[in-house]
Design a protein around this motif. Structure first.
Motif, PDB file in Angstrom:
ATOM      1  N   MET A  56       0.830  -1.202   0.000  1.00 55.45           N
ATOM      2  CA  MET A  56       0.000   0.000   0.000  1.00 55.45           C
ATOM      3  C   MET A  56       0.864   1.251   0.000  1.00 55.45           C
ATOM      4  O   MET A  56       1.846   1.336   0.734  1.00 55.45           O
ATOM      5  CB  MET A  56      -0.912   0.016   1.229  1.00 55.45           C
ATOM      6  CG  MET A  56      -2.175  -0.811   1.063  1.00 55.45           C
ATOM      7  SD  MET A  56      -3.303  -0.124  -0.170  1.00 55.45           S
ATOM      8  CE  MET A  56      -3.829   1.376   0.668  1.00 55.45           C
ATOM      9  N   GLN A  57       0.488   2.203  -0.827  1.00 58.92           N
ATOM     10  CA  GLN A  57       1.194   3.482  -0.862  1.00 58.92           C
ATOM     11  C   GLN A  57       0.834   4.329   0.354  1.00 58.92           C
ATOM     12  O   GLN A  57      -0.232   4.163   0.960  1.00 58.92           O
ATOM     13  CB  GLN A  57       0.867   4.238  -2.156  1.00 58.92           C
ATOM     14  CG  GLN A  57      -0.569   4.721  -2.293  1.00 58.92           C
ATOM     15  CD  GLN A  57      -1.441   3.741  -3.049  1.00 58.92           C
ATOM     16  OE1 GLN A  57      -1.281   2.535  -2.918  1.00 58.92           O
ATOM     17  NE2 GLN A  57      -2.367   4.269  -3.840  1.00 58.92           N
ATOM     18  N   ASP A  58       1.720   5.246   0.701  1.00 59.12           N
ATOM     19  CA  ASP A  58       1.449   6.209   1.765  1.00 59.12           C
ATOM     20  C   ASP A  58       0.760   7.452   1.222  1.00 59.12           C
ATOM     21  O   ASP A  58       0.160   8.221   1.982  1.00 59.12           O
ATOM     22  CB  ASP A  58       2.754   6.596   2.467  1.00 59.12           C
ATOM     23  CG  ASP A  58       3.372   5.416   3.198  1.00 59.12           C
ATOM     24  OD1 ASP A  58       2.680   4.822   4.045  1.00 59.12           O
ATOM     25  OD2 ASP A  58       4.537   5.077   2.908  1.00 59.12           O
ATOM     26  N   ALA A  59       0.863   7.677  -0.069  1.00 61.94           N
ATOM     27  CA  ALA A  59       0.153   8.784  -0.734  1.00 61.94           C
ATOM     28  C   ALA A  59       0.111   8.468  -2.223  1.00 61.94           C
ATOM     29  O   ALA A  59       0.880   7.661  -2.736  1.00 61.94           O
ATOM     30  CB  ALA A  59       0.859  10.118  -0.487  1.00 61.94           C
ATOM     31  N   GLY A  60      -0.825   9.132  -2.915  1.00 62.32           N
ATOM     32  CA  GLY A  60      -0.927   8.954  -4.355  1.00 62.32           C
ATOM     33  C   GLY A  60      -2.084   8.077  -4.779  1.00 62.32           C
ATOM     34  O   GLY A  60      -2.778   7.465  -3.949  1.00 62.32           O
ATOM     35  N   GLU A  61      -2.302   8.031  -6.104  1.00 64.80           N
ATOM     36  CA  GLU A  61      -3.438   7.301  -6.670  1.00 64.80           C
ATOM     37  C   GLU A  61      -2.984   6.411  -7.820  1.00 64.80           C
ATOM     38  O   GLU A  61      -1.995   6.702  -8.498  1.00 64.80           O
ATOM     39  CB  GLU A  61      -4.490   8.288  -7.208  1.00 64.80           C
ATOM     40  CG  GLU A  61      -5.063   9.232  -6.164  1.00 64.80           C
ATOM     41  CD  GLU A  61      -6.048  10.223  -6.781  1.00 64.80           C
ATOM     42  OE1 GLU A  61      -6.137  10.281  -8.034  1.00 64.80           O
ATOM     43  OE2 GLU A  61      -6.704  10.942  -6.014  1.00 64.80           O
ATOM     44  N   ILE A  62      -3.757   5.334  -8.036  1.00 63.83           N
ATOM     45  CA  ILE A  62      -3.534   4.426  -9.157  1.00 63.83           C
ATOM     46  C   ILE A  62      -4.849   4.303  -9.922  1.00 63.83           C
ATOM     47  O   ILE A  62      -5.898   4.036  -9.324  1.00 63.83           O
ATOM     48  CB  ILE A  62      -3.079   3.043  -8.672  1.00 63.83           C
ATOM     49  CG1 ILE A  62      -1.794   3.162  -7.829  1.00 63.83           C
ATOM     50  CG2 ILE A  62      -2.843   2.101  -9.856  1.00 63.83           C
ATOM     51  CD1 ILE A  62      -1.429   1.899  -7.084  1.00 63.83           C
ATOM     52  N   HIS A  63      -4.800   4.501 -11.247  1.00 59.82           N
ATOM     53  CA  HIS A  63      -5.987   4.448 -12.102  1.00 59.82           C
ATOM     54  C   HIS A  63      -5.772   3.429 -13.220  1.00 59.82           C
ATOM     55  O   HIS A  63      -4.676   3.314 -13.763  1.00 59.82           O
ATOM     56  CB  HIS A  63      -6.266   5.815 -12.730  1.00 59.82           C
ATOM     57  CG  HIS A  63      -6.579   6.896 -11.739  1.00 59.82           C
ATOM     58  ND1 HIS A  63      -7.851   7.405 -11.573  1.00 59.82           N
ATOM     59  CD2 HIS A  63      -5.791   7.563 -10.858  1.00 59.82           C
ATOM     60  CE1 HIS A  63      -7.827   8.348 -10.638  1.00 59.82           C
ATOM     61  NE2 HIS A  63      -6.587   8.465 -10.183  1.00 59.82           N
ATOM     62  N   VAL A  64      -6.837   2.704 -13.562  1.00 59.74           N
ATOM     63  CA  VAL A  64      -6.850   1.815 -14.722  1.00 59.74           C
ATOM     64  C   VAL A  64      -8.003   2.229 -15.620  1.00 59.74           C
ATOM     65  O   VAL A  64      -9.154   2.313 -15.174  1.00 59.74           O
ATOM     66  CB  VAL A  64      -7.001   0.338 -14.296  1.00 59.74           C
ATOM     67  CG1 VAL A  64      -7.191  -0.549 -15.523  1.00 59.74           C
ATOM     68  CG2 VAL A  64      -5.779  -0.112 -13.502  1.00 59.74           C
ATOM     69  N   ASP A  65      -7.697   2.540 -16.870  1.00 55.52           N
ATOM     70  CA  ASP A  65      -8.701   3.020 -17.830  1.00 55.52           C
ATOM     71  C   ASP A  65      -9.504   4.195 -17.280  1.00 55.52           C
ATOM     72  O   ASP A  65     -10.722   4.296 -17.460  1.00 55.52           O
ATOM     73  CB  ASP A  65      -9.645   1.888 -18.253  1.00 55.52           C
ATOM     74  CG  ASP A  65      -8.958   0.877 -19.159  1.00 55.52           C
ATOM     75  OD1 ASP A  65      -7.973   1.257 -19.836  1.00 55.52           O
ATOM     76  OD2 ASP A  65      -9.393  -0.284 -19.189  1.00 55.52           O
TER      77      ASP A  65
END
Length: 359
Positions: A56-65
């Motif tokens: 798990m990240q401590d900050a930030g976002e992950i997007h798919v499509d």
């Protein structure tokens, strides 16, 4: 503009208070191969693990499509992200047959799962091994089974962490090319982690060069190689020679002639960086070398210290008269002058990089 298949925004991951991935952003278009390239410990694998959902990240976002799959509050489970994984140890189940390994995790009737396994194993040339077990296969064959297993659920994105590092060099090139062809056929977007520049150049549509938790440069392989961001980026792809000089009126005087240093204040030191293959070699003519030219500048004299044949090229090291330092040159095919031979060297102006001086 096409929506990226994968987009990560400002990812941050800390371990014991230290940021191992620091504000990393990256996007991959559908069907493209991006290589996350950098030395060991720079944060490449940690970035991959966050995208996969196993860290798990401590900050930030992950997007798919264009759809959010993970931030610090919302999280789609790893098994629902439509992301395939391949690691360097292959991680095949020893108690399952090759076909069962490929079909593992697929949903549907047993016949449908076996049909998908047959399809993929045939495409990697291993259909006749479907009822064998992993220990009966070579390392290259196990790698292809692992690839087939990762592709079986038809993932939108394939994450690959040093998947070829366990293979010997001669086998590796063929396996890489086969893997790339199959990934392109399947239409998967690929994020490949590697510390080998040659592998990244061979496979990638785009390279993201990573160092100390940051992406320091992104671009097509040709651009990364020929327009590097700094001295360390040049050195990551090849051996380098470095001349240090002081700027006067946007010019730097060196034993190889004058180099342009636009925008650098007077009195500042710069490093003039060039690769061994861009060093010209000429014979000594009674203490004289070739005439200066606009492209090659002024020749400088050195004495051969060592020459070695490397297979497709020869590497010659010179002890330079002007400072006693060693300068490297590579020459195609066989060129093995005797140690102690005086020769004259030139440096191609259009193949030099000028950066602020650094250690």
């Amino acid at each position: 503009m096409t929506t990226p298949r994968l987009e990560i925004r400002n990812l941050l991951r800390r371990f014991e208070g230290r940021a191992v991935v620091d504000d990393v952003s990256l996007s991959i278009q559908p069907g493209h191969v991006t290589c996350l390239l950098g030395p060991s410990g720079c944060g490449k694998s940690t970035t991959l693990r966050m995208i996969a959902g196993v860290d798990m990240q401590d900050a930030g976002e992950i997007h798919v499509d264009g759809q959010l799959i993970c931030d610090t509050v919302f999280r789609v489970p790893p098994e629902r992200r439509q992301i395939g994984l391949m690691f360097q140890d292959f991680a095949l189940f020893p108690h399952l047959s090759v076909g069962e390994n490929v079909a593992f995790g697929l949903k549907g009737a047993k016949s449908e799962k076996r049909a998908r396994a047959v399809e993929l194993l045939d495409r990697v040339g291993l259909g006749h091994f479907i009822d064998e077990y992993p220990h009966q296969l070579s390392g290259g064959e196990q790698q292809r089974v692992a690839l087939a297993r990762a592709l079986a659920p038809r993932p939108k994105i394939m994450l690959m962490d040093e998947p070829f590092s366990g293979l010997d060099n001669r086998l590796r090139d063929g396996i890489r090319d086969e893997t790339l062809a199959l990934l392109k056929e399947e239409g998967a977007s690929v994020l490949l982690v590697t510390h080998e520049p040659e592998e990244a150049m061979r496979m990638a549509d785009e390279i993201a060069l990573m160092r100390d938790g940051h992406i320091v440069q992104r671009g097509a392989p040709y651009n990364i190689y020929n327009a590097p961001a700094d001295k360390a980026a040049v050195a990551f792809f090849s051996d380098i020679n470095v001349l240090r000089g002081t700027v006067r009126g946007a010019l730097t005087e060196t034993p190889f002639g004058v180099f342009l240093a636009p925008g650098v204040p007077d009195g500042e030191e710069v490093d003039i960086v060039f690769r061994p293959q861009h060093v010209g070699i000429d014979f000594d003519r009674g203490g004289r070398g070739p005439n200066p030219t606009e492209m090659a500048g002024t020749p400088a004299r050195g004495v051969v210290e060592r020459a070695r044949f490397m297979g497709s090229e020869s590497l010659v090291e010179f002890r330079m008269d002007f400072d006693g330092g060693v300068l490297k040159a590579t020459v195609p095919n066989v060129f093995l002058p005797r140690p102690g031979t005086p020769m004259w060297l030139t440096v191609r102006r259009d193949r030099c990089f000028v950066f602020p001086a650094s250690d």
